[in-house]
Design a protein around this motif. Structure first.
Motif, PDB file in Angstrom:
ATOM      1  N   UNK A   1      -0.245  -2.544   2.822  1.00 33.28           N
ATOM      2  CA  UNK A   1      -0.993  -3.534   2.044  1.00 33.28           C
ATOM      3  C   UNK A   1      -0.117  -4.724   1.691  1.00 33.28           C
ATOM      4  N   UNK A   2      -0.754  -5.863   1.517  1.00 36.65           N
ATOM      5  CA  UNK A   2      -0.063  -7.049   1.024  1.00 36.65           C
ATOM      6  C   UNK A   2      -0.463  -7.241  -0.428  1.00 36.65           C
ATOM      7  N   UNK A   3       0.523  -7.263  -1.285  1.00 31.09           N
ATOM      8  CA  UNK A   3       0.311  -7.461  -2.714  1.00 31.09           C
ATOM      9  C   UNK A   3      -0.699  -6.461  -3.285  1.00 31.09           C
ATOM     10  N   UNK A   4      -0.722  -5.260  -2.722  1.00 34.79           N
ATOM     11  CA  UNK A   4      -1.541  -4.194  -3.253  1.00 34.79           C
ATOM     12  C   UNK A   4      -3.030  -4.295  -2.995  1.00 34.79           C
ATOM     13  N   UNK A   5      -3.478  -5.333  -2.337  1.00 38.09           N
ATOM     14  CA  UNK A   5      -4.921  -5.524  -2.184  1.00 38.09           C
ATOM     15  C   UNK A   5      -5.397  -5.184  -0.774  1.00 38.09           C
ATOM     16  N   UNK A   6      -5.181  -6.065   0.156  1.00 34.83           N
ATOM     17  CA  UNK A   6      -5.729  -5.919   1.500  1.00 34.83           C
ATOM     18  C   UNK A   6      -4.771  -5.164   2.418  1.00 34.83           C
ATOM     19  N   UNK A   7      -5.347  -4.343   3.278  1.00 34.74           N
ATOM     20  CA  UNK A   7      -4.559  -3.671   4.309  1.00 34.74           C
ATOM     21  C   UNK A   7      -4.341  -4.690   5.423  1.00 34.74           C
ATOM     22  N   UNK A   8      -3.082  -5.033   5.672  1.00 31.97           N
ATOM     23  CA  UNK A   8      -2.793  -6.062   6.674  1.00 31.97           C
ATOM     24  C   UNK A   8      -2.188  -5.491   7.954  1.00 31.97           C
ATOM     25  N   UNK A   9      -1.511  -4.352   7.845  1.00 33.22           N
ATOM     26  CA  UNK A   9      -0.930  -3.714   9.020  1.00 33.22           C
ATOM     27  C   UNK A   9      -1.207  -2.220   8.978  1.00 33.22           C
ATOM     28  N   UNK A  10      -1.157  -1.629  10.159  1.00 31.23           N
ATOM     29  CA  UNK A  10      -1.357  -0.194  10.313  1.00 31.23           C
ATOM     30  C   UNK A  10      -0.181   0.360  11.106  1.00 31.23           C
ATOM     31  N   UNK A  11       0.439   1.409  10.603  1.00 30.73           N
ATOM     32  CA  UNK A  11       1.396   2.158  11.416  1.00 30.73           C
ATOM     33  C   UNK A  11       0.587   3.247  12.095  1.00 30.73           C
ATOM     34  N   UNK A  12       0.710   3.298  13.413  1.00 31.14           N
ATOM     35  CA  UNK A  12      -0.103   4.247  14.168  1.00 31.14           C
ATOM     36  C   UNK A  12       0.727   4.936  15.235  1.00 31.14           C
ATOM     37  N   UNK A  13       0.158   5.974  15.794  1.00 32.34           N
ATOM     38  CA  UNK A  13       0.774   6.645  16.943  1.00 32.34           C
ATOM     39  C   UNK A  13      -0.273   6.717  18.047  1.00 32.34           C
ATOM     40  N   UNK A  14       0.226   6.672  19.271  1.00 32.22           N
ATOM     41  CA  UNK A  14      -0.658   6.723  20.439  1.00 32.22           C
ATOM     42  C   UNK A  14       0.111   7.354  21.590  1.00 32.22           C
ATOM     43  N   UNK A  15      -0.589   7.719  22.620  1.00 34.30           N
ATOM     44  CA  UNK A  15       0.030   8.328  23.783  1.00 34.30           C
ATOM     45  C   UNK A  15       0.083   7.290  24.893  1.00 34.30           C
ATOM     46  N   UNK A  16       1.283   7.070  25.472  1.00 35.40           N
ATOM     47  CA  UNK A  16       1.392   6.085  26.546  1.00 35.40           C
ATOM     48  C   UNK A  16       0.972   6.709  27.874  1.00 35.40           C
TER      49      UNK A  16
END
Length: 112
Positions: free
Chosen positions: A26-41
């Motif tokens: 989140x940026x400044x506790x409000x909006x989700x701006x990025x996601x840490x994710x996992x995926x299979x290549x």
């Protein structure tokens, strides 16, 4: 410019796969701006990436589509991002600004 090249490559040769949301940043506790994710290549290896959040932001554990460059598995964006008009509009604006700057430079040279 690096994002434009990445986006062009992903549009040309990107592969869509499923990613799992592992963290919502989140940026400044409000909006989700990025996601840490996992995926299979393509080689079957599990990879991790931080991507801009699609709208609406996925919940923890939720699956969402991403586009991955098989030649450079670290180049990954949400599929929604490439499908949106936002990146294309940005390219259009940058091209217009470059054209205007070039025209101004030529006029300055010719008149001055």
């Amino acid at each position: 410019m690096p994002h434009q090249l990445r986006d062009r490559r992903l549009r040309r040769r990107g592969v869509t796969t499923d990613a799992v949301c592992e963290e919502r940043i989140r940026r400044e506790g409000a909006n989700v701006v990025h996601i840490r994710c996992s995926y299979q290549d393509g080689d079957g290896r599990r990879r991790r990436a931080t991507v801009s959040s699609p709208t609406p932001a996925p919940e923890l554990g939720q699956v969402f589509p991403v586009v991955v460059d098989p030649a450079k598995p670290s180049a990954v964006v949400p599929a929604q991002y490439l499908a949106s008009k936002g990146p294309q509009f940005g390219y259009f604006c940058q091209a217009g600004l470059a054209l205007a700057a070039g025209t101004a430079a030529v006029l300055t040279f010719v008149v001055g």
